[in-house]
Scaffold this motif. Structure first.
Motif, PDB file in Angstrom:
ATOM      1  N   LYS A  38       8.837  60.449  88.954  1.00 57.62           N
ATOM      2  CA  LYS A  38       7.769  61.328  88.464  1.00 57.62           C
ATOM      3  C   LYS A  38       8.299  62.710  88.115  1.00 57.62           C
ATOM      4  O   LYS A  38       7.669  63.427  87.335  1.00 57.62           O
ATOM      5  N   ASP A  73       1.336  53.869  87.709  1.00 56.82           N
ATOM      6  CA  ASP A  73       1.705  54.767  88.798  1.00 56.82           C
ATOM      7  C   ASP A  73       2.066  53.939  90.035  1.00 56.82           C
ATOM      8  O   ASP A  73       1.218  53.239  90.591  1.00 56.82           O
ATOM      9  N   MET A  88       6.672  56.430  88.203  1.00 56.99           N
ATOM     10  CA  MET A  88       5.852  55.745  87.218  1.00 56.99           C
ATOM     11  C   MET A  88       6.690  54.544  86.820  1.00 56.99           C
ATOM     12  O   MET A  88       7.917  54.551  87.023  1.00 56.99           O
TER      13      MET A  88
END
Length: 178
Positions: A38, A73, A88
């Motif tokens: 992320k 996610d 992700m």
């Protein structure tokens, strides 16, 4: 032709690039889940832009409400899997043949024995292609074009590599014909 994205450093999961597996429709597919930290907002933004661009090119302003989005996610969808925490991810597939594979120096890896050394949990970069489709309500899919392996990581399969388990031992050399 879809929108192409070359990722920053990622981790591969469910890596299947040596031999195809057969999907539910009986088609051969080479694939990997591509885990994107992320913190790599550049890659994530490029993927989001590619998805938006492909959806807009296909449906204009009438994008289906239930559009299938390949970017997911890990904290939300796989909360019990620590490999996906803080990432992700996309499932990337190739139905035409195995993806191209290079090492950190961009030297092609074509030898099966060398390819088999790479596995889920290893790190690298991915060349992805996003494209819109109409089937099953429509969505944007992710193709796996090429992979660059950078370094081995902790295996996600639960299986350890033999060279990480054993220590070298002294072997007395004997003449097998004596």
């Amino acid at each position: 032709m879809g929108t192409k994205v070359v990722t920053g450093r990622v981790r591969f999961s469910y890596l299947n690039i040596l031999d195809p597996r057969h999907n539910d429709q009986g088609r051969d597919v080479w694939s990997s889940a591509v885990l994107i930290p992320k913190t790599d907002t550049k890659t994530i933004d490029q993927i989001k832009d590619a998805i938006r661009g492909e959806a807009k090119a296909k449906w204009g302003d009438k994008i289906p409400a239930n559009l299938r989005n390949p970017l997911r996610d890990g904290d939300e969808e796989k909360p019990d899997d620590e490999a996906y925490a803080g990432h992700m991810w996309v499932n990337a597939n190739n139905y035409q043949g195995p993806p191209g594979v290079v090492d950190a120096r961009t030297q092609a890896i074509i030898d099966r024995a060398e390819l088999s050394q790479w596995q889920s949990g290893d790190h690298g970069r991915a060349h992805l292609e996003f494209y819109a489709y109409d089937k099953s309500g429509g969505g944007v899919a992710c193709g796996l074009s090429n992979i660059q392996f950078i370094e081995h990581g902790e295996p996600l399969t639960g299986r350890m590599r033999a060279e990480d388990v054993f220590e070298a031992v002294a072997v007395e050399e004997t003449d097998p014909f004596a």
